[in-house]
Design an enzyme around this catalytic site. Structure first.
Site, short mmCIF file in Angstrom:
data_model
loop_
_atom_site.label_atom_id
_atom_site.label_comp_id
_atom_site.label_asym_id
_atom_site.label_seq_id
_atom_site.Cartn_x
_atom_site.Cartn_y
_atom_site.Cartn_z
N GLY A 51 0.73 -1.17 -0.04
CA GLY A 51 -0.29 -0.37 0.09
C GLY A 51 1.20 1.53 0.45
O GLY A 51 1.71 1.25 -0.31
N CYS A 52 0.68 2.44 0.70
CA CYS A 52 1.67 3.80 0.92
C CYS A 52 2.26 3.20 1.43
O CYS A 52 2.35 3.52 2.51
CB CYS A 52 -0.15 5.13 0.96
SG CYS A 52 0.90 6.42 1.43
N PHE A 53 3.40 4.00 0.60
CA PHE A 53 4.75 4.00 1.36
C PHE A 53 4.62 4.64 2.58
O PHE A 53 5.81 4.72 3.74
CB PHE A 53 6.17 4.05 0.64
CG PHE A 53 5.88 5.29 0.03
CD1 PHE A 53 4.92 6.54 -0.24
CD2 PHE A 53 6.92 5.91 -1.54
CE1 PHE A 53 5.51 7.24 -1.14
CE2 PHE A 53 6.28 6.58 -2.42
CZ PHE A 53 5.56 7.19 -2.17
N TRP A 54 4.09 5.54 2.44
CA TRP A 54 4.19 6.49 4.00
C TRP A 54 4.01 6.02 5.61
O TRP A 54 4.15 5.57 6.51
CB TRP A 54 2.78 7.60 3.88
CG TRP A 54 3.11 8.85 3.22
CD1 TRP A 54 4.21 8.85 2.43
CD2 TRP A 54 2.32 9.57 2.58
NE1 TRP A 54 4.15 9.74 1.21
CE2 TRP A 54 2.84 10.05 1.66
CE3 TRP A 54 0.95 10.11 2.23
CZ2 TRP A 54 2.17 11.86 0.75
CZ3 TRP A 54 0.56 11.30 2.32
CH2 TRP A 54 1.39 11.74 0.81
N CYS A 55 2.51 4.56 5.08
CA CYS A 55 2.02 3.75 6.48
C CYS A 55 3.43 2.65 6.70
O CYS A 55 3.32 2.73 7.35
CB CYS A 55 1.46 3.91 5.74
SG CYS A 55 -0.33 3.99 5.47
#
Length: 218
Positions: A51-55
């Site tokens: 998923g989102c790499f920020w997470c």
């Protein structure tokens, strides 16, 4: 009419992504020999997409033995991907992280447990509302030992849940670092609406499941 237009757009988007994933160039990536990154100054590197790499960056940075996590792109067939090109779903890449860790403190096997324990393991091509091949789950191996660990854990989890595990298993080829403004995003932008409503809740769910793996202060 609006529903028809939306369905058409979604169909075209999925078609583009499937073309990228099923291309000859992408198949070459999937079936390539893995590239192993040597340990340097006592630190190893591992690569994950979920998923989102920020997470994902925030989750791995909370783990004891992890020195640094870098956001980027991996798993595709194009060179020098950017955030904009990756979002088209045509590069073959997924938003990924490079985890720099001390194998004397945390093992690759534990990092794989963190991976499977911090996502919806049955969601295909995305996590939550982040949908598309650029958000798909991929776990990368650098040698046969890592591949064996991944496949064993994936099979055990599938049996436990009686469900198909969505994560793809790829030989690691190359990691492309994302733009500077993506790095440490959750830590630097705690009031960003996405961070507040998606990244932080996902991180907190993970922390509640694996308190024994967490750094004393994070």
């Amino acid at each position: 009419m609006k529903h028809l237009i939306f369905a058409l757009i979604l169909s075209l988007l999925i078609s583009c992504q499937n073309t990228a994933q099923n291309s000859e160039a992408q198949n070459a990536v999937i079936h390539a020999n893995p590239i192993e990154i040597p340990i340097k100054n006592g630190k190893a590197r591992a690569y994950f997409a979920s998923g989102c790499f920020w997470c994902v960056e925030a989750i791995y940075e909370s783990i004891k033995g992890v020195d640094e996590v870098i956001s980027g792109y991996s798993g595709g067939h194009t060179k020098n991907p950017t955030y904009e090109t990756n979002n088209t779903g045509k590069t073959g890449h997924a938003e990924s992280v490079e985890v720099i860790y001390d194998p004397e403190i945390v093992s690759f096997s534990t990092l794989v447990d963190v991976y499977f324990g911090s996502q919806n393991v049955t969601q295909v091509n995305g996590q939550g509302n982040d949908i598309g091949s650029q958000y798909r789950s991929i776990i990368f191996y650098q040698n046969d030992a890592q591949k064996e660990i991944i496949l064993k854990k994936k099979a055990e989890l599938s049996k436990k849940l009686n469900a198909k595990i969505a994560a793809e298993v790829y030989p690691f080829q190359k990691f492309w670092k994302a733009e500077n403004y993506h790095q440490n995003y959750e830590r630097l932008h705690p009031n960003n609406p996405y961070v507040r409503n998606v990244s932080i809740p996902r991180l907190n769910r993970f922390k509640a499941k694996f308190p024994e793996l967490l750094k004393e202060k994070h």
